[in-house]
Write a protein that holds these residues in place. Structure first.
Motif, PDB file in Angstrom:
ATOM      1  N   UNK A 223       0.856  -1.172   0.000  1.00  0.00           N
ATOM      2  CA  UNK A 223       0.000   0.000   0.000  1.00  0.00           C
ATOM      3  C   UNK A 223       0.906   1.240   0.000  1.00  0.00           C
ATOM      4  N   UNK A 224       0.843   2.053   1.023  1.00  0.00           N
ATOM      5  CA  UNK A 224       1.691   3.242   1.080  1.00  0.00           C
ATOM      6  C   UNK A 224       3.159   2.884   1.298  1.00  0.00           C
ATOM      7  N   UNK A 225       4.040   3.653   0.673  1.00  0.00           N
ATOM      8  CA  UNK A 225       5.480   3.554   0.896  1.00  0.00           C
ATOM      9  C   UNK A 225       5.993   4.943   1.239  1.00  0.00           C
ATOM     10  N   UNK A 226       7.096   4.977   1.968  1.00  0.00           N
ATOM     11  CA  UNK A 226       7.590   6.282   2.408  1.00  0.00           C
ATOM     12  C   UNK A 226       9.098   6.238   2.653  1.00  0.00           C
ATOM     13  N   UNK A 227       9.687   7.417   2.591  1.00  0.00           N
ATOM     14  CA  UNK A 227      11.080   7.617   2.991  1.00  0.00           C
ATOM     15  C   UNK A 227      11.101   8.465   4.262  1.00  0.00           C
ATOM     16  N   UNK A 228      11.874   8.025   5.223  1.00  0.00           N
ATOM     17  CA  UNK A 228      12.143   8.778   6.439  1.00  0.00           C
ATOM     18  C   UNK A 228      13.654   9.022   6.498  1.00  0.00           C
ATOM     19  N   UNK A 229      14.036   9.954   7.344  1.00  0.00           N
ATOM     20  CA  UNK A 229      15.457  10.140   7.609  1.00  0.00           C
ATOM     21  C   UNK A 229      15.664  10.514   9.063  1.00  0.00           C
ATOM     22  N   UNK A 230      16.854  10.205   9.542  1.00  0.00           N
ATOM     23  CA  UNK A 230      17.213  10.544  10.919  1.00  0.00           C
ATOM     24  C   UNK A 230      18.629  11.059  10.950  1.00  0.00           C
TER      25      UNK A 230
ATOM     26  N   UNK B 217       9.514  11.988   8.649  1.00  0.00           N
ATOM     27  CA  UNK B 217       8.957  11.612   7.352  1.00  0.00           C
ATOM     28  C   UNK B 217       9.291  12.691   6.333  1.00  0.00           C
ATOM     29  N   UNK B 218       9.867  12.301   5.204  1.00  0.00           N
ATOM     30  CA  UNK B 218      10.215  13.294   4.188  1.00  0.00           C
ATOM     31  C   UNK B 218       9.418  13.146   2.905  1.00  0.00           C
ATOM     32  N   UNK B 219       8.961  11.933   2.603  1.00  0.00           N
ATOM     33  CA  UNK B 219       8.167  11.746   1.389  1.00  0.00           C
ATOM     34  C   UNK B 219       7.357  10.462   1.489  1.00  0.00           C
ATOM     35  N   UNK B 220       6.129  10.534   0.947  1.00  0.00           N
ATOM     36  CA  UNK B 220       5.240   9.374   0.972  1.00  0.00           C
ATOM     37  C   UNK B 220       4.598   9.221  -0.393  1.00  0.00           C
ATOM     38  N   UNK B 221       4.362   7.971  -0.794  1.00  0.00           N
ATOM     39  CA  UNK B 221       3.710   7.725  -2.074  1.00  0.00           C
ATOM     40  C   UNK B 221       2.683   6.608  -1.913  1.00  0.00           C
ATOM     41  N   UNK B 222       1.476   6.865  -2.396  1.00  0.00           N
ATOM     42  CA  UNK B 222       0.439   5.864  -2.374  1.00  0.00           C
ATOM     43  C   UNK B 222       0.599   4.859  -3.506  1.00  0.00           C
ATOM     44  N   UNK B 223      -0.166   3.794  -3.450  1.00  0.00           N
ATOM     45  CA  UNK B 223      -0.046   2.773  -4.477  1.00  0.00           C
ATOM     46  C   UNK B 223      -0.395   3.338  -5.862  1.00  0.00           C
ATOM     47  N   UNK B 224      -1.304   4.274  -5.889  1.00  0.00           N
ATOM     48  CA  UNK B 224      -1.691   4.867  -7.161  1.00  0.00           C
ATOM     49  C   UNK B 224      -0.786   5.994  -7.618  1.00  0.00           C
ATOM     50  N   UNK B 225       0.205   6.350  -6.801  1.00  0.00           N
ATOM     51  CA  UNK B 225       1.179   7.354  -7.214  1.00  0.00           C
ATOM     52  C   UNK B 225       1.015   8.721  -6.586  1.00  0.00           C
ATOM     53  N   UNK B 226       0.019   8.908  -5.743  1.00  0.00           N
ATOM     54  CA  UNK B 226      -0.126  10.201  -5.079  1.00  0.00           C
ATOM     55  C   UNK B 226       1.039  10.406  -4.115  1.00  0.00           C
ATOM     56  N   UNK B 227       1.535  11.648  -4.042  1.00  0.00           N
ATOM     57  CA  UNK B 227       2.738  11.913  -3.258  1.00  0.00           C
ATOM     58  C   UNK B 227       2.540  13.068  -2.283  1.00  0.00           C
ATOM     59  N   UNK B 228       3.329  13.027  -1.211  1.00  0.00           N
ATOM     60  CA  UNK B 228       3.393  14.110  -0.235  1.00  0.00           C
ATOM     61  C   UNK B 228       4.853  14.291   0.153  1.00  0.00           C
ATOM     62  N   UNK B 229       5.257  15.535   0.391  1.00  0.00           N
ATOM     63  CA  UNK B 229       6.636  15.833   0.753  1.00  0.00           C
ATOM     64  C   UNK B 229       6.692  16.741   1.975  1.00  0.00           C
ATOM     65  N   UNK B 230       7.738  16.569   2.752  1.00  0.00           N
ATOM     66  CA  UNK B 230       8.029  17.524   3.805  1.00  0.00           C
ATOM     67  C   UNK B 230       8.497  18.829   3.159  1.00  0.00           C
TER      68      UNK B 230
END
Length: 121
Positions: free
Chosen positions: A32-39, A47-60
């Motif tokens: 389902x959702x995938x995301x990149x985090x960093x520390x 959380x810096x970026x997230x992408x849904x299965x259909x390609x919708x994206x969100x960014x910090x």
């Protein structure tokens, strides 16, 4: 089980680019959702970026306009193209995914082991 493995980290000069990859393997029906985090050292994981299965994206806000998240559902892969890198982008970058292992199971959240990105001259 499910494994997430990041690759592509390394040392880059300010203003440079890197492309991170995350490979998901194991018992996977769909992701389902995938995301990149960093520390960063001494800081909490963010959380810096997230992408849904259909390609919708969100960014910090800190990476918007410089980083691009993408995925290949057929290959169970996720990517992070990082451009115009800054020293403050230095951190361990982690892959995260919500995975359904089989029909009837519940969606479970998984983490990769992380890959180091260092931005320095």
């Amino acid at each position: 089980q499910v494994q997430l493995v990041e690759s592509g980290g390394g040392l880059v000069q300010p203003g440079g680019s890197l492309r991170l990859s995350c490979a998901a393997s194991g018992s996977i029906f769909y992701i389902n959702n995938m995301a990149w985090y960093r520390q960063a050292p001494g800081k909490e994981r963010e959380l810096i970026a997230r992408i849904g299965r259909g390609g919708s994206t969100n960014y910090a806000d800190s990476v918007k306009g410089r980083f691009t998240i993408s995925r290949d559902n057929a290959k169970n892969m996720m990517y992070l193209q990082m451009n115009s890198l800054k020293p403050e982008d230095t951190a361990v970058y982690y892959c995260n995914a919500d995975v359904l292992r089989f029909i009837g199971d519940s969606i479970r959240n998984y983490w990769g082991q992380g890959t180091q990105v260092t931005v320095s001259s």
